[in-house]
Design an enzyme around this catalytic site. Structure first.
Site, mmCIF file in Angstrom:
data_model
loop_
_atom_site.group_PDB
_atom_site.id
_atom_site.type_symbol
_atom_site.label_atom_id
_atom_site.label_comp_id
_atom_site.label_asym_id
_atom_site.label_seq_id
_atom_site.Cartn_x
_atom_site.Cartn_y
_atom_site.Cartn_z
ATOM 1 N N GLY A 44 -12.872 -4.361 0.583
ATOM 2 C CA GLY A 44 -14.270 -3.993 0.801
ATOM 3 C C GLY A 44 -14.772 -2.986 -0.216
ATOM 4 O O GLY A 44 -15.881 -3.107 -0.733
ATOM 5 N N GLY B 166 -9.152 -8.829 0.167
ATOM 6 C CA GLY B 166 -7.964 -8.800 1.009
ATOM 7 C C GLY B 166 -7.274 -10.150 1.113
ATOM 8 O O GLY B 166 -6.057 -10.258 0.922
ATOM 9 N N ARG C 72 0.818 -1.213 0.000
ATOM 10 C CA ARG C 72 0.000 0.000 0.000
ATOM 11 C C ARG C 72 0.855 1.267 0.000
ATOM 12 O O ARG C 72 0.441 2.293 -0.535
ATOM 13 C CB ARG C 72 -0.956 -0.004 1.190
ATOM 14 C CG ARG C 72 -2.108 -0.964 0.939
ATOM 15 C CD ARG C 72 -3.078 -1.002 2.082
ATOM 16 N NE ARG C 72 -4.333 -1.601 1.633
ATOM 17 C CZ ARG C 72 -5.233 -2.134 2.442
ATOM 18 N NH1 ARG C 72 -5.034 -2.149 3.743
ATOM 19 N NH2 ARG C 72 -6.339 -2.650 1.951
ATOM 20 N N LYS D 238 -17.731 -17.236 2.897
ATOM 21 C CA LYS D 238 -19.194 -17.274 2.982
ATOM 22 C C LYS D 238 -19.912 -16.741 1.752
ATOM 23 O O LYS D 238 -19.535 -15.729 1.189
ATOM 24 C CB LYS D 238 -19.614 -16.418 4.172
ATOM 25 C CG LYS D 238 -19.128 -16.937 5.505
ATOM 26 C CD LYS D 238 -20.084 -16.429 6.537
ATOM 27 C CE LYS D 238 -19.533 -16.186 7.890
ATOM 28 N NZ LYS D 238 -19.764 -14.802 8.298
HETATM 29 P P1 ADP Z 1 -11.467 -12.155 0.438
HETATM 30 O O1 ADP Z 1 -10.881 -11.437 1.635
HETATM 31 O O2 ADP Z 1 -10.451 -12.330 -0.659
HETATM 32 O O3 ADP Z 1 -12.741 -11.504 -0.048
HETATM 33 P P2 ADP Z 1 -12.838 -14.074 2.078
HETATM 34 O O4 ADP Z 1 -12.598 -13.212 3.259
HETATM 35 O O5 ADP Z 1 -14.212 -14.201 1.563
HETATM 36 O O6 ADP Z 1 -11.850 -13.638 0.878
HETATM 37 O O7 ADP Z 1 -12.398 -15.572 2.418
HETATM 38 C C1 ADP Z 1 -11.091 -15.956 2.741
HETATM 39 C C2 ADP Z 1 -11.094 -17.179 3.610
HETATM 40 O O8 ADP Z 1 -11.890 -18.213 3.062
HETATM 41 C C3 ADP Z 1 -9.714 -17.760 3.763
HETATM 42 O O9 ADP Z 1 -9.248 -17.496 5.060
HETATM 43 C C4 ADP Z 1 -9.915 -19.261 3.527
HETATM 44 O O10 ADP Z 1 -9.277 -20.091 4.494
HETATM 45 C C5 ADP Z 1 -11.416 -19.412 3.616
HETATM 46 N N1 ADP Z 1 -11.881 -20.607 2.901
HETATM 47 C C6 ADP Z 1 -11.705 -20.939 1.611
HETATM 48 N N2 ADP Z 1 -12.213 -22.152 1.347
HETATM 49 C C7 ADP Z 1 -12.727 -22.635 2.505
HETATM 50 C C8 ADP Z 1 -13.373 -23.862 2.888
HETATM 51 N N3 ADP Z 1 -13.580 -24.847 2.003
HETATM 52 N N4 ADP Z 1 -13.754 -23.998 4.158
HETATM 53 C C9 ADP Z 1 -13.551 -23.007 5.058
HETATM 54 N N5 ADP Z 1 -12.942 -21.834 4.765
HETATM 55 C C10 ADP Z 1 -12.534 -21.650 3.505
#
Ligand code: ADP
Ligand code: MG
Length: 404
Positions: free
Chosen positions: A384, A360, A37, A202
């Site tokens: 976000g 992130g 950053r 999620k």
């Molecule tokens: P981003 O920050 O890129 O938007 P998220 O915050 O939605 O991504 O999700 C990231 C998390 O999702 C990671 O910490 C990863 O461990 C988790 N994750 C990915 N696949 C699974 C799974 N099958 N079961 C549980 N957690 C998962």
């Protein structure tokens, strides 16, 4: 109306310009572990320096509770900025107090000062308009113009993002301009075929993005923890995998809508199922419709997409002209379950067109897996903010700069 850019501020020689950056870097024991950053702020800062402006840099770092807290000091960031700019950077020990006033006072044309973490002052994130206005007014007193370049915070109505931009002649910096150009290409007239790859933990975090992008894409690929809600919605057992029961109807709606729109919804055909949630868990690749018939049985937890799925995702990605990816394909923090994420990342680097990584954890994942930032078309600096943009939301920090 369109975004006001730096040229709208006219000749900045000798003018004091306050720049809202997003220098919210990860720190470990006072040491910056990823200076991405800080680097991302350089183009705008160098442009202002070269124009002969007197540059006052401000940012937040972490979540101090509206009072000074050494753990969240911007001092290491000011130091790093000085190294990257190759020139001295003054550092003020407060935000709008005597130290800041004297740092600003001491600036010559082309000089840079960093003031302390904005969130040391409760006015920055106050829910009360008058309190934000009061704090923004004190920041505005340090400058003749304001440049907004912290893309990661434009979805927040905070004093330095919104009220400060209202209080002074203001414009977007080069980082915000670049982020918007890229994100705009993901929503307006994307080059086709257009694939969106979603993963992460999620579905409920990504509903807005799915709603907004589903009608715009050719293929939607689902991995990560959310894939199990999609499998369950189709009647497959998912063992002890991450499942959002309350989203099953919503997900069924997406499956129906994709069919109606002619969007190819690509769900995993195989999954890595582990016997527990741990880095050293025993695991095997199983067919996506047979998670409960594995040796781990009903206790099995799906922690990554399987190799067939990863290969198929990679093929679709490589054949696309526009790809947006958000959310790791599996629990990449455990090396045994990072393969899906690695294969998808690799495929993105081979896209003959625009490839964008947003989120992130996704950005952290590709760096952790050893990919260089410039291997992708773009890695969004604002998790976000980029998701809210792609949800089609109005972002206050952009509206105040003329974006509509
Ligand atoms: P981003 O920050 O890129 O938007 P998220 O915050 O939605 O991504 O999700 C990231 C998390 O999702 C990671 O910490 C990863 O461990 C988790 N994750 C990915 N696949 C699974 C799974 N099958 N079961 C549980 N957690 C998962
Ligand atoms: Mg995340």
């Amino acid at each position: 109306m369109s975004l006001r850019t730096l040229s709208s501020l006219g000749d900045l020689a000798g003018k004091r310009v306050i720049v809202r950056c997003d220098l919210n870097v990860p720190l470990k024991d006072g040491v910056i572990t990823d200076d991405g950053r800080v680097r991302a702020s350089l183009p705008t800062l160098n442009t202002l320096i070269n124009a002969g402006a007197r540059v006052v840099v401000c940012s937040h770092l972490g979540r101090p509770e509206g009072a000074p807290d050494e753990r969240y000091s911007l001092a290491p960031v000011a130091q790093r900025l000085s190294e990257l700019l190759g020139k001295p950077v003054a550092f003020a020990r407060d935000t709008v107090g005597e130290s800041a006033a004297s740092a600003v006072e001491g600036l010559q044309d082309g000089d840079v000062a960093v003031i302390e973490n904005l969130r040391f002052n409760p006015g920055e994130t106050s829910k009360i308009d008058a309190e934000r206005e009061e704090f923004a007014g004190r920041l505005a007193a340090f400058a003749d113009a304001m440049v907004s370049d912290g893309f990661g915070v434009v979805h927040r109505k905070q004093a330095s993002v919104y009220e400060l931009a209202e209080a002074l002649p203001s414009a977007a910096g080069l980082l915000i301009q670049k982020e918007l150009e890229v994100l705009d290409r993901l929503t307006e007239n994307p080059e086709r075929p257009y694939a969106v790859v979603l993963g992460g933990s999620k579905v409920s975090d990504k509903l807005g993005v799915i709603d907004h992008l589903l009608p715009r894409v050719n293929s939607l690929l689902i991995g990560g923890g959310m894939l199990f809600t999609f499998l369950k919605a189709q009647g497959y057992p998912v063992g002890a995998s991450l499942l959002e029961e309350d989203q099953l109807d919503t997900v069924r709606g997406y499956i129906a809508k994709a069919a109606e729109l002619g969007v190819e919804l690509v769900l995993p055909t195989d999954v890595l199922v582990a016997d527990r949630f741990a880095a050293d868990a025993a695991f095997e690749a199983v067919s996506a419709d047979a998670i409960e018939s594995t040796p781990a049985g009903a206790a099995g937890i799906g922690l990554d997409i399987g190799p067939d799925t990863a290969a198929r995702f990679a093929e679709i990605i490589r054949a696309s002209k526009t790809v947006f990816w958000n959310g790791p394909m599996g629990v990449f923090e455990f090396p045994n379950f990072a393969n899906g994420t690695r294969v998808v990342a690799e495929a993105l680097t081979e896209v003959d067109g625009l490839s964008v990584v947003g989120g992130g954890d996704s950005a952290a994942a590709v760096r952790q897996l050893g990919f260089a930032d410039d291997a992708f078309g773009h890695i969004s600096t604002g998790g976000g903010a980029s998701l809210e943009f792609l949800e089609g939301k109005k972002l206050p920090g952009l509206e105040v700069l003329g974006w509509a």
